[in-house]
Scaffold this active site. Structure first.
Site, PDB file in Angstrom:
ATOM      1  N   GLY A   1       0.828  -1.206   0.000  1.00  0.00           N
ATOM      2  CA  GLY A   1       0.000   0.000   0.000  1.00  0.00           C
ATOM      3  C   GLY A   1       0.861   1.254   0.000  1.00  0.00           C
ATOM      4  O   GLY A   1       0.518   2.260  -0.625  1.00  0.00           O
TER       5      GLY A   1
ATOM      6  N   LYS B   1      -6.576  -2.997   5.912  1.00  0.00           N
ATOM      7  CA  LYS B   1      -5.119  -3.198   5.792  1.00  0.00           C
ATOM      8  C   LYS B   1      -4.871  -4.441   4.939  1.00  0.00           C
ATOM      9  O   LYS B   1      -5.750  -4.860   4.191  1.00  0.00           O
ATOM     10  CB  LYS B   1      -4.507  -3.332   7.186  1.00  0.00           C
ATOM     11  CG  LYS B   1      -4.530  -2.019   7.977  1.00  0.00           C
ATOM     12  CD  LYS B   1      -3.514  -1.030   7.424  1.00  0.00           C
ATOM     13  CE  LYS B   1      -3.486   0.256   8.222  1.00  0.00           C
ATOM     14  NZ  LYS B   1      -2.653   1.276   7.578  1.00  0.00           N
TER      15      LYS B   1
ATOM     16  N   GLN C   1       0.601   7.842   4.665  1.00  0.00           N
ATOM     17  CA  GLN C   1       0.835   7.520   3.248  1.00  0.00           C
ATOM     18  C   GLN C   1       0.244   8.613   2.361  1.00  0.00           C
ATOM     19  O   GLN C   1       0.875   9.059   1.400  1.00  0.00           O
ATOM     20  CB  GLN C   1       0.186   6.176   2.905  1.00  0.00           C
ATOM     21  CG  GLN C   1       0.886   5.003   3.557  1.00  0.00           C
ATOM     22  CD  GLN C   1       0.157   3.693   3.341  1.00  0.00           C
ATOM     23  OE1 GLN C   1      -0.990   3.675   2.904  1.00  0.00           O
ATOM     24  NE2 GLN C   1       0.820   2.596   3.637  1.00  0.00           N
TER      25      GLN C   1
ATOM     26  N   ARG D   1      -7.721  -2.758  -1.773  1.00  0.00           N
ATOM     27  CA  ARG D   1      -7.518  -1.663  -0.803  1.00  0.00           C
ATOM     28  C   ARG D   1      -7.924  -0.305  -1.387  1.00  0.00           C
ATOM     29  O   ARG D   1      -7.724  -0.038  -2.558  1.00  0.00           O
ATOM     30  CB  ARG D   1      -6.065  -1.676  -0.312  1.00  0.00           C
ATOM     31  CG  ARG D   1      -5.825  -2.979   0.460  1.00  0.00           C
ATOM     32  CD  ARG D   1      -4.472  -3.054   1.059  1.00  0.00           C
ATOM     33  NE  ARG D   1      -4.280  -2.035   2.070  1.00  0.00           N
ATOM     34  CZ  ARG D   1      -3.116  -1.800   2.651  1.00  0.00           C
ATOM     35  NH1 ARG D   1      -2.052  -2.502   2.303  1.00  0.00           N
ATOM     36  NH2 ARG D   1      -3.016  -0.873   3.564  1.00  0.00           N
TER      37      ARG D   1
ATOM     38  N   SER E   1      -3.610   9.774   7.687  1.00  0.00           N
ATOM     39  CA  SER E   1      -2.840   8.768   6.940  1.00  0.00           C
ATOM     40  C   SER E   1      -1.504   9.360   6.517  1.00  0.00           C
ATOM     41  O   SER E   1      -1.451  10.343   5.771  1.00  0.00           O
ATOM     42  CB  SER E   1      -3.599   8.307   5.696  1.00  0.00           C
ATOM     43  OG  SER E   1      -2.704   7.624   4.838  1.00  0.00           O
TER      44      SER E   1
ATOM     45  N   ASP F   1       0.138  -0.022  13.248  1.00  0.00           N
ATOM     46  CA  ASP F   1       0.793  -1.260  12.805  1.00  0.00           C
ATOM     47  C   ASP F   1       1.142  -2.193  13.974  1.00  0.00           C
ATOM     48  O   ASP F   1       1.494  -3.358  13.756  1.00  0.00           O
ATOM     49  CB  ASP F   1       2.069  -0.935  12.017  1.00  0.00           C
ATOM     50  CG  ASP F   1       1.744  -0.267  10.687  1.00  0.00           C
ATOM     51  OD1 ASP F   1       0.614  -0.434  10.198  1.00  0.00           O
ATOM     52  OD2 ASP F   1       2.622   0.425  10.142  1.00  0.00           O
TER      53      ASP F   1
HETATM   54  C1  S3P Z   1       2.638   3.948   6.641  1.00  0.00           C
HETATM   55  C2  S3P Z   1       1.492   4.484   7.167  1.00  0.00           C
HETATM   56  C3  S3P Z   1       0.419   3.673   7.750  1.00  0.00           C
HETATM   57  C4  S3P Z   1       0.916   2.268   8.072  1.00  0.00           C
HETATM   58  C5  S3P Z   1       1.688   1.654   6.963  1.00  0.00           C
HETATM   59  C6  S3P Z   1       2.900   2.511   6.634  1.00  0.00           C
HETATM   60  C7  S3P Z   1       3.652   4.857   6.082  1.00  0.00           C
HETATM   61  O1  S3P Z   1      -0.642   3.579   6.834  1.00  0.00           O
HETATM   62  O2  S3P Z   1      -0.170   1.442   8.428  1.00  0.00           O
HETATM   63  O3  S3P Z   1       2.110   0.362   7.340  1.00  0.00           O
HETATM   64  O4  S3P Z   1       4.792   4.441   5.829  1.00  0.00           O
HETATM   65  O5  S3P Z   1       3.321   6.034   5.893  1.00  0.00           O
HETATM   66  P1  S3P Z   1      -1.747   4.744   6.662  1.00  0.00           P
HETATM   67  O6  S3P Z   1      -1.086   5.916   6.056  1.00  0.00           O
HETATM   68  O7  S3P Z   1      -2.785   4.161   5.740  1.00  0.00           O
HETATM   69  O8  S3P Z   1      -2.271   5.003   8.044  1.00  0.00           O
END
Ligand code: S3P
Length: 432
Positions: free
Chosen positions: A99, A345, A172, A127, A170, A318
């Site tokens: 993801g 997830k 990400q 997802r 988020s 996580d």
């Molecule tokens: C991550 C953010 C989290 C986390 C993922 C890694 C990242 O996800 O669960 O394993 O590296 O920015 P979300 O941004 O969807 O919360």
């Protein structure tokens, strides 16, 4: 057909020894992507060994970026940056199970002069991507999807800066938009409802970009050039979580974790474990490229319960699978709220956790946005599924350490998504 493997975990007496973790997954993705669009070469030591971070490197290769593994034992990669423009890929960008790869890299490909297709495995293809599609579309990219899920077809564009209030927390998405903002015309402002991990901001600064943070908002000016760096990725705290929780299960445990990521936006787990009764001391602390890295010494003690909600849930997202997996052994149990995100997830983690805990004989209350797991429940070893989810496979191998009898975990090979050496490393640390 994918080959499935299984692992059998025997009960343990305690956890003892010293461990150093492979590089943090979140930081490795970001360093690889920024090294690709920097001017000049970068050298990254202790790059994550996980398959997800290899997916990022595979996509970058398809985008014309040259990189090589310089030292396989030390996980050193060298990336030759191409500047802000990449090359049109001749095939779909395969993001595998990751993801982070699809969401963060979409911010970079959206600002290129070509179109790309981004695909992934069966789990990734379920997802939700609307969270990046909506703001990137507002910046001028054209994106087609399968009802908001991958594959994504992204027609790159000259992006315009936006002011964006993220509807959900988020990291990400924040990072995707910071990367897109770097390629956009004007200044992009992103406001998050809660502070999430800040590795995107820290990494951009390490590569020479200027960003401004005020409260929960961060601004980035488009068109800034990046310069390559030499870096060492701190050990992955979310991987260390399994060993820390294993140590917490036994009063006799003594564990040292060296070269560990201690970024405050990731370290909430340490506070929670300390509140639960694990004795934790930080014996060394350094800073590399804006990231804190240190040595931890932990000793098992009591194992009280915990209530995790709101900002804590986001900060621990996580680590919740492993905290939930050990919850029956705690004195007061663990309650997790505001965790709807866990349903989307790598697996529906709320359902995966509840199914496996029940199979081990625990009572669990499963809720739409969380779990309530009473304490004081012994677990029995049995046969469990990983549900193809790395964190579920590893979390239940920890619960298995204090169960009565052996536990078999099917599909355990998925641990390699974030930590290929996990099971041998765990065996090294447990005493029987
Ligand atoms: C991550 C953010 C989290 C986390 C993922 C890694 C990242 O996800 O669960 O394993 O590296 O920015 P979300 O941004 O969807 O919360």
């Amino acid at each position: 057909m994918k080959s499935e493997s299984q692992v059998i975990v025997h009960p343990a007496r305690d956890v003892r020894g010293s461990v150093s973790l492979p590089g943090d997954k979140s930081i490795s993705h970001r360093y690889a992507m920024l090294a690709a669009i920097a001017d000049g070469p970068s050298r990254v030591e202790n790059y994550s060994t996980g398959a997800d971070c290899a997916s990022t490197l595979g996509c970058l290769h398809s985008l014309g970026v040259k990189w090589e593994h310089k030292d396989v034992a030390e996980n050193v990669i060298e990336v030759r940056g191409t500047g802000l423009s990449l090359t049109a890929p001749s095939q779909a960008l395969d993001c595998g199970n990751s993801g982070s790869t699809i969401r963060m890299l979409s911010g970079i490909v959206a600002g290129q002069k070509f179109s790309s297709e981004m695909t992934g495995d069966e789990s990734l293809s379920r997802r939700p991507m609307g969270r990046v599609i909506r703001p990137l579309t507002a910046m001028g990219a054209q994106i087609e999807s399968q009802n908001g899920c991958p594959p994504l077809r992204i027609a790159g564009a000259e992006l315009k800066a936006i002011e964006y209030k993220m509807p959900a927390a988020s990291a990400q998405v924040k990072t995707c938009l910071l990367f897109a903002g770097l390629l956009a015309d004007g200044e992009t402002r992103i406001e998050e409802p809660l502070r999430t991990r800040d590795h995107g901001e820290v990494a951009l600064r390490a590569f020479g970009a200027q960003l401004e943070r005020k409260g929960n908002a961060v601004r980035i000016r488009g068109g800034q050039r990046l310069r390559g760096i030499e870096a060492r990725v701190p050990g992955d705290l979310s991987s260390a979580a399994f060993f820390l929780c294993a140590a917490a299960l036994f009063p006799g445990s003594q564990l040292t974790v060296t070269n560990l990521l201690m970024n405050p936006t990731r370290a909430r787990l340490l506070d929670i474990l300390a509140q639960m009764g694990l004795r934790i001391s930080v014996t060394q602390l350094d800073e590399i490229h804006g990231e804190l890295v240190g040595t931890l010494q932990v000793e098992g003690g009591r194992l009280k319960g915990a209530a995790i909600a709101g900002a804590d849930t986001a900060a621990l997202i996580d680590e919740i699978p492993v905290l939930a997996a050990i919850a029956p052994y705690t004195e007061e149990g663990i309650e997790v709220r505001d965790a709807k995100e866990l349903r989307v997830k790598e697996s529906d983690r709320i359902a995966s956790i509840a199914t496996n805990l029940r199979a081990m004989g625990a009572q669990v209350e499963e809720r739409e946005d969380g779990l309530k797991i009473p304490g004081g429940q012994p677990l029995r070893g049995t046969e469990l599924e990983s549900f193809g989810d790395h964190r579920i496979a590893m979390a239940f191998s920890i619960a298995a350490l204090r169960a009565q009898g052996d536990t078999l975990i099917r599909g355990s090979e998925c641990a390699a998504i974030s930590y290929p050496g996990f099971f041998p490393a765990l065996e090294e640390l447990v005493e029987r």
